[in-house]
Design a protein around this motif. Structure first.
Motif, PDB file in Angstrom:
ATOM      1  N   PHE A  54       0.828  -1.200   0.000  1.00 51.88           N
ATOM      2  CA  PHE A  54       0.000   0.000   0.000  1.00 51.88           C
ATOM      3  C   PHE A  54       0.871   1.262   0.000  1.00 51.88           C
ATOM      4  O   PHE A  54       0.658   2.182  -0.785  1.00 51.88           O
ATOM      5  CB  PHE A  54      -0.922  -0.009   1.228  1.00 51.88           C
ATOM      6  N   GLY A  55       1.878   1.294   0.865  1.00 52.71           N
ATOM      7  CA  GLY A  55       2.746   2.474   0.968  1.00 52.71           C
ATOM      8  C   GLY A  55       3.554   2.739  -0.289  1.00 52.71           C
ATOM      9  O   GLY A  55       3.654   3.876  -0.757  1.00 52.71           O
ATOM     10  N   THR A  56       4.138   1.689  -0.870  1.00 54.63           N
ATOM     11  CA  THR A  56       4.920   1.894  -2.094  1.00 54.63           C
ATOM     12  C   THR A  56       4.015   2.260  -3.264  1.00 54.63           C
ATOM     13  O   THR A  56       4.416   3.030  -4.137  1.00 54.63           O
ATOM     14  CB  THR A  56       5.772   0.656  -2.440  1.00 54.63           C
ATOM     15  N   GLY A  57       2.801   1.737  -3.266  1.00 51.87           N
ATOM     16  CA  GLY A  57       1.839   2.123  -4.312  1.00 51.87           C
ATOM     17  C   GLY A  57       1.483   3.598  -4.223  1.00 51.87           C
ATOM     18  O   GLY A  57       1.486   4.313  -5.234  1.00 51.87           O
ATOM     19  N   ILE A  58       1.199   4.067  -3.023  1.00 50.00           N
ATOM     20  CA  ILE A  58       0.887   5.491  -2.809  1.00 50.00           C
ATOM     21  C   ILE A  58       2.095   6.348  -3.173  1.00 50.00           C
ATOM     22  O   ILE A  58       1.967   7.389  -3.832  1.00 50.00           O
ATOM     23  CB  ILE A  58       0.465   5.750  -1.332  1.00 50.00           C
ATOM     24  N   LEU A  59       3.276   5.899  -2.769  1.00 46.57           N
ATOM     25  CA  LEU A  59       4.500   6.630  -3.096  1.00 46.57           C
ATOM     26  C   LEU A  59       4.696   6.709  -4.611  1.00 46.57           C
ATOM     27  O   LEU A  59       5.068   7.762  -5.150  1.00 46.57           O
ATOM     28  CB  LEU A  59       5.704   5.942  -2.436  1.00 46.57           C
ATOM     29  N   GLY A  60       4.423   5.608  -5.315  1.00 49.92           N
ATOM     30  CA  GLY A  60       4.529   5.596  -6.776  1.00 49.92           C
ATOM     31  C   GLY A  60       3.553   6.543  -7.438  1.00 49.92           C
ATOM     32  O   GLY A  60       3.891   7.248  -8.398  1.00 49.92           O
ATOM     33  N   VAL A  61       2.321   6.580  -6.935  1.00 53.92           N
ATOM     34  CA  VAL A  61       1.323   7.516  -7.472  1.00 53.92           C
ATOM     35  C   VAL A  61       1.779   8.947  -7.228  1.00 53.92           C
ATOM     36  O   VAL A  61       1.734   9.788  -8.137  1.00 53.92           O
ATOM     37  CB  VAL A  61      -0.061   7.260  -6.824  1.00 53.92           C
ATOM     38  N   PHE A  62       2.216   9.226  -6.013  1.00 56.04           N
ATOM     39  CA  PHE A  62       2.695  10.564  -5.671  1.00 56.04           C
ATOM     40  C   PHE A  62       3.850  10.952  -6.587  1.00 56.04           C
ATOM     41  O   PHE A  62       3.877  12.042  -7.138  1.00 56.04           O
ATOM     42  CB  PHE A  62       3.128  10.609  -4.205  1.00 56.04           C
ATOM     43  N   TRP A  63       4.814  10.064  -6.734  1.00 52.92           N
ATOM     44  CA  TRP A  63       6.001  10.354  -7.546  1.00 52.92           C
ATOM     45  C   TRP A  63       5.622  10.626  -8.995  1.00 52.92           C
ATOM     46  O   TRP A  63       6.089  11.573  -9.598  1.00 52.92           O
ATOM     47  CB  TRP A  63       6.975   9.174  -7.460  1.00 52.92           C
ATOM     48  N   SER A  64       4.772   9.794  -9.576  1.00 48.89           N
ATOM     49  CA  SER A  64       4.417   9.962 -10.993  1.00 48.89           C
ATOM     50  C   SER A  64       3.511  11.163 -11.215  1.00 48.89           C
ATOM     51  O   SER A  64       3.554  11.782 -12.275  1.00 48.89           O
ATOM     52  CB  SER A  64       3.756   8.709 -11.538  1.00 48.89           C
ATOM     53  N   PHE A  65       2.704  11.515 -10.221  1.00 44.78           N
ATOM     54  CA  PHE A  65       1.783  12.638 -10.371  1.00 44.78           C
ATOM     55  C   PHE A  65       2.460  13.974 -10.133  1.00 44.78           C
ATOM     56  O   PHE A  65       2.288  14.925 -10.892  1.00 44.78           O
ATOM     57  CB  PHE A  65       0.598  12.467  -9.409  1.00 44.78           C
ATOM     58  N   PHE A  66       3.231  14.068  -9.064  1.00 48.73           N
ATOM     59  CA  PHE A  66       3.826  15.341  -8.685  1.00 48.73           C
ATOM     60  C   PHE A  66       5.246  15.557  -9.204  1.00 48.73           C
ATOM     61  O   PHE A  66       5.690  16.699  -9.346  1.00 48.73           O
ATOM     62  CB  PHE A  66       3.821  15.495  -7.147  1.00 48.73           C
ATOM     63  N   LEU A  67       5.973  14.485  -9.440  1.00 48.54           N
ATOM     64  CA  LEU A  67       7.361  14.619  -9.885  1.00 48.54           C
ATOM     65  C   LEU A  67       7.620  13.760 -11.136  1.00 48.54           C
ATOM     66  O   LEU A  67       8.487  12.872 -11.101  1.00 48.54           O
ATOM     67  CB  LEU A  67       8.310  14.214  -8.755  1.00 48.54           C
ATOM     68  N   PRO A  68       6.893  14.011 -12.219  1.00 45.17           N
ATOM     69  CA  PRO A  68       7.097  13.156 -13.406  1.00 45.17           C
ATOM     70  C   PRO A  68       8.500  13.345 -13.984  1.00 45.17           C
ATOM     71  O   PRO A  68       9.096  14.405 -13.873  1.00 45.17           O
ATOM     72  CB  PRO A  68       6.028  13.614 -14.387  1.00 45.17           C
TER      73      PRO A  68
END
Length: 177
Positions: free
Chosen positions: A162-176
């Motif tokens: 769950f945490g790495t999934g959220i981190l991945g979404v955050f990374w791809s959304f905010f820091l592409p």
């Protein structure tokens, strides 16, 4: 012909997949990515992620998904039967052999030796998938952090996924990239 190929490919995986799903990952990758070229490595990595998040064994989830993707419901059923059927054979065979051998040897030592082979299968799958998955500094840091958290704090795997999934979404959304 594709239905027979699906069944046979997953039958081979089920027949040789000692050590459970993680031990089967190398075999699954070899059959569906390298030999049959049903999916590419990126989609395979996605398949592994999905198989981890859904209930059930990795090999069965993979067989069901690939079977459905390649040949619909019939493919899904045949691939799943193909991967499960050898387990029934192995269970009966091993029980028969252990019953005979238990009169002469300590069967616990046999299982101790088998564990080493299973560990080798799991490490092989980890290295193959890890090498394919690590493609940036972000993925290296995430993988090392997740491993550290699992090892040090004995956190549930569910929270790591769950945490790495959220981190991945955050990374791809905010820091592409």
């Amino acid at each position: 012909m594709i239905l027979l190929n699906l069944f046979w490919s997953f039958f081979k995986i089920g027949f040789l997949a000692f050590g459970g799903g993680y031990g089967a990952l190398s075999l699954i990758q070899d059959q569906i990515v390298n030999v049959n070229k049903w999916i590419g490595i990126e989609e395979f990595l996605t398949l592994i992620s999905i198989s981890q998040m859904t209930p059930g064994p990795i090999a069965i989830n993979s067989a069901t998904f690939i079977g459905y993707r390649i040949a619909g419901v019939q493919g899904s059923i045949l691939a799943t039967i193909g991967v499960v059927l050898p387990s029934v054979f192995w269970i009966f065979l091993i029980l028969k052999i252990l019953k005979i051998l238990s009169k002469w040897i300590d069967t616990a030592e046999v299982f101790n030796a088998l564990r080493l082979g299973i560990i080798a299968l799991i490490l092989s799958a980890t290295l193959r998938i890890g090498i394919e998955s690590i493609n940036s500094v972000f993925t290296i840091v995430t993988a090392v952090s997740a491993f550290y958290i699992l090892y040090k704090f004995k956190l549930s795997v569910i929270w790591i996924v769950f945490g790495t999934g959220i981190l991945g979404v955050f990374w791809s959304f905010f820091l592409p990239l």
